[in-house]
Design a protein around this motif. Structure first.
Motif, PDB file in Angstrom:
ATOM      1  N   ASP A  19      15.280 -23.974  -6.328  1.00 49.40           N
ATOM      2  CA  ASP A  19      15.939 -23.471  -5.121  1.00 49.40           C
ATOM      3  C   ASP A  19      16.330 -24.615  -4.190  1.00 49.40           C
ATOM      4  O   ASP A  19      17.400 -24.576  -3.556  1.00 49.40           O
ATOM      5  CB  ASP A  19      15.022 -22.486  -4.387  1.00 49.40           C
ATOM      6  CG  ASP A  19      14.849 -21.173  -5.141  1.00 49.40           C
ATOM      7  OD1 ASP A  19      15.675 -20.893  -6.037  1.00 49.40           O
ATOM      8  OD2 ASP A  19      13.895 -20.432  -4.825  1.00 49.40           O
ATOM      9  N   ALA A  37      17.792 -16.290 -16.119  1.00 44.82           N
ATOM     10  CA  ALA A  37      19.037 -15.611 -15.735  1.00 44.82           C
ATOM     11  C   ALA A  37      20.125 -16.625 -15.394  1.00 44.82           C
ATOM     12  O   ALA A  37      21.310 -16.394 -15.671  1.00 44.82           O
ATOM     13  CB  ALA A  37      18.788 -14.678 -14.552  1.00 44.82           C
ATOM     14  N   TYR A  38      19.750 -17.743 -14.792  1.00 47.87           N
ATOM     15  CA  TYR A  38      20.711 -18.817 -14.489  1.00 47.87           C
ATOM     16  C   TYR A  38      21.267 -19.385 -15.787  1.00 47.87           C
ATOM     17  O   TYR A  38      22.482 -19.553 -15.938  1.00 47.87           O
ATOM     18  CB  TYR A  38      20.001 -19.901 -13.685  1.00 47.87           C
ATOM     19  CG  TYR A  38      20.823 -21.127 -13.331  1.00 47.87           C
ATOM     20  CD1 TYR A  38      21.692 -21.124 -12.247  1.00 47.87           C
ATOM     21  CD2 TYR A  38      20.701 -22.305 -14.068  1.00 47.87           C
ATOM     22  CE1 TYR A  38      22.429 -22.257 -11.902  1.00 47.87           C
ATOM     23  CE2 TYR A  38      21.427 -23.448 -13.731  1.00 47.87           C
ATOM     24  CZ  TYR A  38      22.287 -23.412 -12.655  1.00 47.87           C
ATOM     25  OH  TYR A  38      23.010 -24.542 -12.320  1.00 47.87           O
ATOM     26  N   THR A  41      23.589 -16.822 -17.425  1.00 51.10           N
ATOM     27  CA  THR A  41      24.864 -16.727 -16.709  1.00 51.10           C
ATOM     28  C   THR A  41      25.776 -17.895 -17.078  1.00 51.10           C
ATOM     29  O   THR A  41      26.977 -17.718 -17.313  1.00 51.10           O
ATOM     30  CB  THR A  41      24.630 -16.704 -15.187  1.00 51.10           C
ATOM     31  OG1 THR A  41      23.897 -15.521 -14.849  1.00 51.10           O
ATOM     32  CG2 THR A  41      25.944 -16.704 -14.426  1.00 51.10           C
ATOM     33  N   ASN A 215      29.122  -9.993 -11.191  1.00 49.26           N
ATOM     34  CA  ASN A 215      28.481 -11.299 -11.348  1.00 49.26           C
ATOM     35  C   ASN A 215      28.710 -12.254 -10.189  1.00 49.26           C
ATOM     36  O   ASN A 215      28.041 -13.284 -10.096  1.00 49.26           O
ATOM     37  CB  ASN A 215      28.993 -11.967 -12.638  1.00 49.26           C
ATOM     38  CG  ASN A 215      28.720 -11.132 -13.871  1.00 49.26           C
ATOM     39  OD1 ASN A 215      27.601 -10.713 -14.107  1.00 49.26           O
ATOM     40  ND2 ASN A 215      29.766 -10.881 -14.661  1.00 49.26           N
ATOM     41  N   THR A 216      29.657 -11.928  -9.296  1.00 48.20           N
ATOM     42  CA  THR A 216      30.080 -12.895  -8.287  1.00 48.20           C
ATOM     43  C   THR A 216      28.953 -13.289  -7.334  1.00 48.20           C
ATOM     44  O   THR A 216      28.739 -14.480  -7.068  1.00 48.20           O
ATOM     45  CB  THR A 216      31.277 -12.352  -7.494  1.00 48.20           C
ATOM     46  OG1 THR A 216      32.403 -12.268  -8.364  1.00 48.20           O
ATOM     47  CG2 THR A 216      31.618 -13.266  -6.321  1.00 48.20           C
ATOM     48  N   ALA A 217      28.237 -12.305  -6.794  1.00 52.53           N
ATOM     49  CA  ALA A 217      27.237 -12.601  -5.759  1.00 52.53           C
ATOM     50  C   ALA A 217      26.172 -13.563  -6.266  1.00 52.53           C
ATOM     51  O   ALA A 217      25.847 -14.559  -5.604  1.00 52.53           O
ATOM     52  CB  ALA A 217      26.600 -11.304  -5.264  1.00 52.53           C
ATOM     53  N   ARG A 218      25.646 -13.290  -7.452  1.00 48.88           N
ATOM     54  CA  ARG A 218      24.590 -14.153  -7.988  1.00 48.88           C
ATOM     55  C   ARG A 218      25.145 -15.530  -8.334  1.00 48.88           C
ATOM     56  O   ARG A 218      24.503 -16.554  -8.059  1.00 48.88           O
ATOM     57  CB  ARG A 218      23.967 -13.502  -9.226  1.00 48.88           C
ATOM     58  CG  ARG A 218      22.941 -14.388  -9.924  1.00 48.88           C
ATOM     59  CD  ARG A 218      22.267 -13.680 -11.074  1.00 48.88           C
ATOM     60  NE  ARG A 218      21.158 -12.842 -10.606  1.00 48.88           N
ATOM     61  CZ  ARG A 218      20.291 -12.241 -11.422  1.00 48.88           C
ATOM     62  NH1 ARG A 218      20.439 -12.351 -12.724  1.00 48.88           N
ATOM     63  NH2 ARG A 218      19.305 -11.534 -10.937  1.00 48.88           N
ATOM     64  N   SER A 219      26.336 -15.577  -8.925  1.00 46.48           N
ATOM     65  CA  SER A 219      26.922 -16.876  -9.291  1.00 46.48           C
ATOM     66  C   SER A 219      27.192 -17.731  -8.060  1.00 46.48           C
ATOM     67  O   SER A 219      27.035 -18.948  -8.097  1.00 46.48           O
ATOM     68  CB  SER A 219      28.219 -16.662 -10.075  1.00 46.48           C
ATOM     69  OG  SER A 219      27.950 -16.112 -11.346  1.00 46.48           O
ATOM     70  N   ALA A 221      25.472 -17.475  -5.194  1.00 47.64           N
ATOM     71  CA  ALA A 221      24.166 -17.869  -4.659  1.00 47.64           C
ATOM     72  C   ALA A 221      23.625 -19.084  -5.406  1.00 47.64           C
ATOM     73  O   ALA A 221      22.959 -19.944  -4.810  1.00 47.64           O
ATOM     74  CB  ALA A 221      23.189 -16.705  -4.758  1.00 47.64           C
ATOM     75  N   TRP A 222      23.912 -19.162  -6.689  1.00 46.17           N
ATOM     76  CA  TRP A 222      23.463 -20.287  -7.510  1.00 46.17           C
ATOM     77  C   TRP A 222      24.431 -21.463  -7.486  1.00 46.17           C
ATOM     78  O   TRP A 222      24.237 -22.451  -8.190  1.00 46.17           O
ATOM     79  CB  TRP A 222      23.269 -19.819  -8.946  1.00 46.17           C
ATOM     80  CG  TRP A 222      21.976 -19.105  -9.184  1.00 46.17           C
ATOM     81  CD1 TRP A 222      20.799 -19.262  -8.516  1.00 46.17           C
ATOM     82  CD2 TRP A 222      21.733 -18.117 -10.196  1.00 46.17           C
ATOM     83  NE1 TRP A 222      19.824 -18.442  -9.036  1.00 46.17           N
ATOM     84  CE2 TRP A 222      20.372 -17.731 -10.069  1.00 46.17           C
ATOM     85  CE3 TRP A 222      22.510 -17.526 -11.180  1.00 46.17           C
ATOM     86  CZ2 TRP A 222      19.791 -16.780 -10.904  1.00 46.17           C
ATOM     87  CZ3 TRP A 222      21.934 -16.588 -12.006  1.00 46.17           C
ATOM     88  CH2 TRP A 222      20.588 -16.214 -11.881  1.00 46.17           C
TER      89      TRP A 222
END
Length: 332
Positions: A19, A37-38, A41, A215-219, A221-222
């Motif tokens: 993080d 998950a990262y 993705t 998928n946009t929000a998580r991608s 955030a990462w």
């Protein structure tokens, strides 16, 4: 009990470090710990990108033997070569995540992985070659330049060279269209027809609207993605409208109008049901594209086998030399 607690603490420390790297705008490298998950993705996105580069050679490739001049043929050959290289860079980046490119190709030809929907449309005239360079590669640049700042190091570094070459492809396509628009009435009509067919699929290249993108929000955030689908689509429209005016062609959108308050162009809604159909395999060329890729993969099996045998032989020769053993009769 103590071992369990220790593992939990170690796991928490790994998450905290991951993080912190993401928040600090630094890079995750292949040997670094990352959430499953990262990793998943990235594999999905990089594989789809690699497949798109390889499949993407097909629409324009159909014109290699029919190019109107040697110069145009040489340009098109160089572009196809670049796209093949892009696919190789991206498959190599995916392999740093623990997958094999043969496995990814198997998933592509069996329909378990996707590629960009834009390549399921046919290139009906040589004007399509120019429009693909201008619009399709232009949309790719909008999409891919932010990936140079992707949080995963191998992907970001691969994108630096890819984006430089895609920029050349867009300029080449635009130059072809300028030349054709200065030509005969038939050539100008050919360009307008190609633009009419490729404009809306190009807008769909950015994916579904933000509200329907899973998928946009998580991608974001990462820090894999830097902008939403709709933000990138707006950038593309704002970039394309003045270029279209300079060319002297009309974009096929009656809703296109300048919004003074936003400082951007308003534009119509793409037919999202068409995007869904193409993604699900019901586009004009889905079956043809995948079948041709499958056949090419099978036809190239002997090359891969020969290269692997040669590599094994060279490795064995090196091992014998390192061990001080005499050369075999074949090596002499």
């Amino acid at each position: 009990m103590g071992a369990v607690v220790t593992a939990e603490v170690a796991g928490s420390a790994q998450v905290d470090r991951f993080d912190a790297v993401i928040a600090g705008e630094q890079r995750i490298e292949p040997r670094d710990w990352m959430p499953d998950a990262y990793r998943a993705t990235l594999i999905r996105q990089i594989a789809q990108h690699a497949h798109s580069e390889i499949i993407g050679m097909q629409p324009e490739g159909a014109w290699l033997t029919r190019a109107p001049s040697l110069r145009r043929k040489a340009i098109l050959l160089a572009k196809a070569q670049d796209e093949a290289g892009h696919g190789l860079y991206l498959y190599a980046a995916a392999e740093t995540l623990g997958v094999d490119r043969a496995e990814l190709t198997g998933k592509l030809v069996s329909g378990r992985q996707k590629y960009s929907s834009i390549f399921n449309y046919p290139a009906l005239s040589f004007a399509d070659v120019g429009v693909i360079g201008w619009l399709v590669d232009g949309a790719a640049i909008c999409n891919q330049v932010p990936l140079c700042r992707c949080s995963y190091g191998p992907y970001a570094r691969a994108m630096v060279r890819i984006c430089k070459e895609e920029s050349f492809h867009q300029r080449q396509g635009y130059e072809l269209l300028i030349t054709m628009m200065r030509g005969t009435g038939s050539q100008r009509r050919m360009v307008q027809d190609a633009v009419d067919r490729w404009w809306w699929p190009s807008l769909m290249m950015f994916g579904p609207p933000d509200g329907a993108s899973p998928n946009t929000a998580r991608s974001m955030a990462w820090r894999i993605k830097r902008h939403t689908n709709d933000e990138l689509r707006q950038r593309f429209v704002d970039m394309s409208v003045p270029q279209a005016r300079h060319l002297g062609i009309t974009l096929p959108d009656p809703a296109l109008s300048w919004n003074e308050e936003r400082g951007s162009w308003d534009f119509g809604e793409p037919d999202w049901s068409e995007l869904e159909r193409v993604i699900e395999g019901d586009g004009p060329c889905n079956t043809e594209r995948v079948e041709r890729r499958r056949q090419a993969h099978e036809d190239g099996a002997w090359v891969r086998e020969a290269a692997l045998a040669y590599a094994h032989r060279r490795g064995a020769e090196g091992d014998r030399r390192a061990a001080g053993e005499p050369a075999t009769e074949e090596e002499r």
